[in-house]
Every structure is written in structure tokens, then in C-alpha cells.
Design a protein around this motif. Structure first.
Motif, PDB file in Angstrom:
ATOM      1  N   GLN A 118       0.833  -1.207   0.000  1.00 28.99           N
ATOM      2  CA  GLN A 118       0.000   0.000   0.000  1.00 28.99           C
ATOM      3  C   GLN A 118       0.869   1.260   0.000  1.00 28.99           C
ATOM      4  N   GLU A 119       1.884   1.287   0.842  1.00 32.04           N
ATOM      5  CA  GLU A 119       2.748   2.471   0.926  1.00 32.04           C
ATOM      6  C   GLU A 119       3.600   2.644  -0.321  1.00 32.04           C
ATOM      7  N   LEU A 120       4.137   1.543  -0.849  1.00 31.76           N
ATOM      8  CA  LEU A 120       4.951   1.640  -2.065  1.00 31.76           C
ATOM      9  C   LEU A 120       4.101   2.074  -3.256  1.00 31.76           C
ATOM     10  N   ARG A 121       2.891   1.552  -3.343  1.00 36.70           N
ATOM     11  CA  ARG A 121       1.992   1.966  -4.426  1.00 36.70           C
ATOM     12  C   ARG A 121       1.624   3.446  -4.280  1.00 36.70           C
ATOM     13  N   ARG A 122       1.435   3.901  -3.056  1.00 34.10           N
ATOM     14  CA  ARG A 122       1.138   5.318  -2.816  1.00 34.10           C
ATOM     15  C   ARG A 122       2.308   6.191  -3.281  1.00 34.10           C
ATOM     16  N   ALA A 123       3.521   5.744  -3.022  1.00 31.26           N
ATOM     17  CA  ALA A 123       4.704   6.488  -3.469  1.00 31.26           C
ATOM     18  C   ALA A 123       4.724   6.616  -4.986  1.00 31.26           C
ATOM     19  N   VAL A 124       4.397   5.518  -5.686  1.00 27.63           N
ATOM     20  CA  VAL A 124       4.383   5.542  -7.153  1.00 27.63           C
ATOM     21  C   VAL A 124       3.223   6.391  -7.668  1.00 27.63           C
ATOM     22  N   GLU A 125       2.082   6.352  -6.986  1.00 27.51           N
ATOM     23  CA  GLU A 125       0.958   7.219  -7.380  1.00 27.51           C
ATOM     24  C   GLU A 125       1.342   8.688  -7.261  1.00 27.51           C
ATOM     25  N   LEU A 126       2.024   9.026  -6.173  1.00 29.16           N
ATOM     26  CA  LEU A 126       2.424  10.418  -5.959  1.00 29.16           C
ATOM     27  C   LEU A 126       3.497  10.860  -6.947  1.00 29.16           C
ATOM     28  N   ASP A 127       4.387   9.942  -7.315  1.00 24.00           N
ATOM     29  CA  ASP A 127       5.461  10.263  -8.260  1.00 24.00           C
ATOM     30  C   ASP A 127       5.729   9.051  -9.144  1.00 24.00           C
ATOM     31  N   PRO A 128       5.048   8.977 -10.297  1.00 23.43           N
ATOM     32  CA  PRO A 128       5.243   7.839 -11.201  1.00 23.43           C
ATOM     33  C   PRO A 128       6.680   7.689 -11.693  1.00 23.43           C
ATOM     34  N   ASN A 129       7.480   8.744 -11.569  1.00 22.96           N
ATOM     35  CA  ASN A 129       8.869   8.703 -12.025  1.00 22.96           C
ATOM     36  C   ASN A 129       9.861   8.404 -10.901  1.00 22.96           C
ATOM     37  N   TYR A 130       9.375   7.841  -9.826  1.00 20.20           N
ATOM     38  CA  TYR A 130      10.204   7.528  -8.662  1.00 20.20           C
ATOM     39  C   TYR A 130      10.769   6.117  -8.841  1.00 20.20           C
TER      40      TYR A 130
END
Length: 191
Positions: A118-130
Motif C-alpha cells: 500500500q505504501e509503495l503503491r502510494r509512493a508511485v501514485e504520488l510520483d510515477p517517475n520515482y
């Protein structure tokens, strides 16, 4: 001036400049946090931790201080402390992809797969280029039982496209999974 030294990678000069500034104004949370970031980069995690704790004693809502404290705790394998600090970081700054990425890593270390995802997916949602968050999702999906190969492959490739370094262990797992899958020509379309 210290920020310029830090940006140029001259950590020793940045450290000395922050030390002088803190000698003049020792109770400015943002200054303490910036100085602690330099200490962290220099590998002086104990000194960084002291500065971050002081910054938080002055400003308990300082998301950056919570994040750095959590990142340092992760580095030192203090997983409970890391999780608690990073949860505070995301509580105070929910739109920070780095905080969510590190919180996902901390949750993963504690064996909390769903929370980690959930947290890793949230990080990618916030910044797809991360790149790091995509890489960490690939690792998480490969670690599942059974592994979620296609999701892992997609996030690993995305991480590579964004500049992440190749990982031979991940590539071996991904290529092994391709070799173990039956080819389309051997599948029957009849019941």
C-alpha cells in the motif's frame, strides 16, 4: 552557503558551515534538520539523530525531521522506530512519495506485506517517475508466494527506465520465471 556546499557534494564544508550557524542559532528546527541531513550523508547517524530529536522537540509537526529520523533508523535496522517515525512523516505530509516509500520498506521488514505494498503503491501514485519505489515494488512482488512475476517485471522495467541500476538477482528470478512458464504453442485451446 551550507546548502550550496551540500548541493555540490562538499559535505565537510557544509557540515562546518552548519555547525557555525547552529552555534549562533541552535534552536531553529529547519536548520537542525538541514544540518542533520549532512550528518547522515557523512555517516554520522548518532549525531544526526540527536539533531533530529532536538528539531522535533521544537516542532513536533516537522515531517522532514520525522522522515530523516525514520530513514536513519532503517539504516541502523531499528525497524520499529523506523516504522513509527515514518508513519509520523506521512501523517504530517501525506503527499511525500519518499516518506511513503521508506514507510513501505519499514512495513516490509516487519513482515507486513499488505501495508508495504500500500505504501509503495502510494509512493508511485504520488510520483510515477520515482525509480526506487518502482524497484521496491518489484522486489515485493517477487517475494510473494507465489511471486507476482508480471507485476514485478513491469515495476522493475519501469525502475530501469527511470535510471535504477540493474540487479542481477532480480533479473535471474525474472528470467527463471520465463523459462519455467509453458510456451503458448503447448497450450491447448480445447477443453
Amino acid at each position: 552557503l551550507a546548502e550550496q556546499f551540500f548541493a555540490k557534494g562538499n559535505l565537510e564544508k557544509a557540515d562546518a558551515t552548519y555547525a557555525r550557524a547552529l552555534g549562533i542559532a541552535p534552536n531553529i528546527p529547519s536548520l537542525l534538520v538541514s544540518a542533520s541531513a549532512v550528518k547522515t550523508k557523512l555517516g554520522k547517524l548518532a549525531e544526526s539523530r540527536i539533531m533530529l530529536r532536538k528539531a522535533l522537540s521544537l516542532d513536533l509537526d516537522n515531517a522532514t525531521a520525522w522522515k530523516l529520523l525514520g530513514m536513519n533508523a532503517l539504516e541502523q535496522k531499528r525497524d520499529d522506530e523506523a516504522f513509527a517515525c515514518l508513519a509520523q512523516a506521512t501523517l504530517h505530509e501525506d503527499n511525500n512519495p519518499r516518506a511513503h516509500n521508506y514507510l513501505g520498506m519499514a512495513a516490509g521488514r516487519k513482515g507486513w506485506g499488505e501495508a508495504s505494498e500500500q505504501e509503495l503503491r502510494r509512493a508511485v501514485e504520488l510520483d510515477p517517475n520515482y525509480a526506487d519505489a518502482n524497484f521496491n515494488l518489484a522486489v515485493l512482488y517477487l517475494g510473494r508466494t507465489p511471486p507476482l512475476i508480471e507485476l514485478a517485471r513491469r515495476h522493475y522495467q519501469r525502475a530501469l527506465d527511470l535510471g535504477a541500476q540493474r540487479d542481477p538477482a532480480i533479473e535471474k528470478l525474472l528470467s527463471k520465471s520465463v523459462a519455467s512458464q509453458p510456451s503458448n504453442s503447448t497450450k491447448s485451446i480445447l477443453p
